[in-house]
Motif scaffolding. Sequence first.
Motif, PDB file in Angstrom:
ATOM      1  N   LEU A 190      24.949  10.312 -21.063  1.00  0.00           N
ATOM      2  CA  LEU A 190      23.484  10.301 -21.118  1.00  0.00           C
ATOM      3  C   LEU A 190      22.893  11.442 -21.952  1.00  0.00           C
ATOM      4  N   PRO A 191      23.488  12.664 -21.943  1.00  0.00           N
ATOM      5  CA  PRO A 191      22.898  13.727 -22.768  1.00  0.00           C
ATOM      6  C   PRO A 191      22.761  13.367 -24.243  1.00  0.00           C
ATOM      7  N   ALA A 192      23.580  12.422 -24.727  1.00  0.00           N
ATOM      8  CA  ALA A 192      23.485  12.033 -26.140  1.00  0.00           C
ATOM      9  C   ALA A 192      22.143  11.395 -26.461  1.00  0.00           C
ATOM     10  N   TYR A 193      21.472  10.876 -25.450  1.00  0.00           N
ATOM     11  CA  TYR A 193      20.217  10.163 -25.664  1.00  0.00           C
ATOM     12  C   TYR A 193      19.005  11.095 -25.707  1.00  0.00           C
ATOM     13  N   PHE A 194      19.249  12.401 -25.675  1.00  0.00           N
ATOM     14  CA  PHE A 194      18.153  13.381 -25.682  1.00  0.00           C
ATOM     15  C   PHE A 194      18.306  14.330 -26.863  1.00  0.00           C
ATOM     16  N   GLY A 195      17.168  14.905 -27.269  1.00  0.00           N
ATOM     17  CA  GLY A 195      17.232  15.888 -28.334  1.00  0.00           C
ATOM     18  C   GLY A 195      18.087  17.070 -27.932  1.00  0.00           C
ATOM     19  N   ASP A 196      17.819  17.627 -26.763  1.00  0.00           N
ATOM     20  CA  ASP A 196      18.643  18.683 -26.169  1.00  0.00           C
ATOM     21  C   ASP A 196      18.519  18.538 -24.659  1.00  0.00           C
ATOM     22  N   TYR A 197      19.393  17.734 -24.086  1.00  0.00           N
ATOM     23  CA  TYR A 197      19.351  17.430 -22.657  1.00  0.00           C
ATOM     24  C   TYR A 197      19.370  18.702 -21.819  1.00  0.00           C
ATOM     25  N   TRP A 198      20.221  19.640 -22.188  1.00  0.00           N
ATOM     26  CA  TRP A 198      20.441  20.822 -21.358  1.00  0.00           C
ATOM     27  C   TRP A 198      19.222  21.739 -21.323  1.00  0.00           C
ATOM     28  N   ALA A 199      18.366  21.671 -22.338  1.00  0.00           N
ATOM     29  CA  ALA A 199      17.141  22.472 -22.337  1.00  0.00           C
ATOM     30  C   ALA A 199      16.139  21.978 -21.307  1.00  0.00           C
ATOM     31  N   GLN A 200      16.245  20.697 -20.900  1.00  0.00           N
ATOM     32  CA  GLN A 200      15.313  20.121 -19.931  1.00  0.00           C
ATOM     33  C   GLN A 200      16.047  19.499 -18.744  1.00  0.00           C
ATOM     34  N   GLU A 201      17.261  19.964 -18.508  1.00  0.00           N
ATOM     35  CA  GLU A 201      18.099  19.340 -17.486  1.00  0.00           C
ATOM     36  C   GLU A 201      17.433  19.338 -16.108  1.00  0.00           C
ATOM     37  N   ALA A 202      16.733  20.399 -15.769  1.00  0.00           N
ATOM     38  CA  ALA A 202      16.113  20.485 -14.442  1.00  0.00           C
ATOM     39  C   ALA A 202      15.099  19.369 -14.222  1.00  0.00           C
ATOM     40  N   GLU A 203      14.402  18.959 -15.283  1.00  0.00           N
ATOM     41  CA  GLU A 203      13.421  17.884 -15.164  1.00  0.00           C
ATOM     42  C   GLU A 203      14.063  16.503 -15.312  1.00  0.00           C
ATOM     43  N   ILE A 204      15.079  16.397 -16.151  1.00  0.00           N
ATOM     44  CA  ILE A 204      15.640  15.085 -16.486  1.00  0.00           C
ATOM     45  C   ILE A 204      16.663  14.608 -15.459  1.00  0.00           C
ATOM     46  N   ALA A 205      17.506  15.502 -14.994  1.00  0.00           N
ATOM     47  CA  ALA A 205      18.613  15.102 -14.117  1.00  0.00           C
ATOM     48  C   ALA A 205      18.153  14.326 -12.886  1.00  0.00           C
ATOM     49  N   PRO A 206      17.065  14.731 -12.202  1.00  0.00           N
ATOM     50  CA  PRO A 206      16.647  13.969 -11.018  1.00  0.00           C
ATOM     51  C   PRO A 206      16.271  12.521 -11.318  1.00  0.00           C
TER      52      PRO A 206
END
Length: 294
Positions: A190-206
């Motif tokens: 799934l992180p491949a589908y984001f510009g930088d998943y880890w920069a917004q992980e707290a909001e996206i992961a849930p």
Amino acid sequence: MRSIVPAADAALTPGTHQIDIDGVRQVYHVAGTGPVCLVHSGGPGMSWEYLRMSALEEHLTMVYLEPIGTGDSGRLADRSEYRIDTYARFVHGVVEHLGLPRVHLLGHSHGGFVAQRYALDHPDRVAGLILFATSPVTGPEFWADAMANLQNLPARLPHRPEAAGIPAAFPEALASADDDTFTERMSHVLPAYFGDYWAQEAEIAPVFATFRAWIAPSGGEEPAPFDVRDALGSLTVPALVISGEDDFICGTRWGRMLHDSMPKSQLLVLDCGHMAHLERPEAFTRAVADFVNG
């Protein structure tokens, strides 16, 4: 097609609804207030919840489909029937059921293919078309571009060591033999589908905490690659195309192609990946609300 047209207010009561279309259960969810916007998620085979747009529900009545073959919606007996025209037929069944002359239609990724097909088949039923992170064409060139972008992910994010293994994990996910394996493997990529998943992980992961994927609808390419570029020129429905600069699979190349193919379209390019509603929610919400209400 068997579908009884009810009073629109009954069909649009907030909550979960279930109807029958050609003997197959179709589930949809209603939330929000304002002009009606029917939403078709991507995949095919992805659970609809990732596309929940709570901010837009303050402006629009959002009708979220659970595409056939996913969630609580029914399954087709013949796997070969999971085609774009079939998904579009189920969209029409819901539009008819809502009892409205026209609706806005938002399609994300593969759902954008469905939305284009539906608008071409039923332009009189579409008030506006929101084509979100999608393309007017697939086929060898489309997939070669996507795989090249995916291979470039580690180089694009050199400060994210977690990105290194994703290019190899993606084809493994697509080769999954059952739903549980497919869900697990897709969660890893799934992180491949984001510009930088880890920069917004707290909001996206849930958002993806209960993510599910179903392998059954993913029967491969259409009988012929999807390509409606020439047909879109005749479409006079107003359209909003939303494209992400870092979208590896449906990036700006395809968004601009969509925009150039339609005479009444506008293009919004955002600095994000495939999920602008999660990565750039304010700009995304403002653009869609302004488009519908304008």
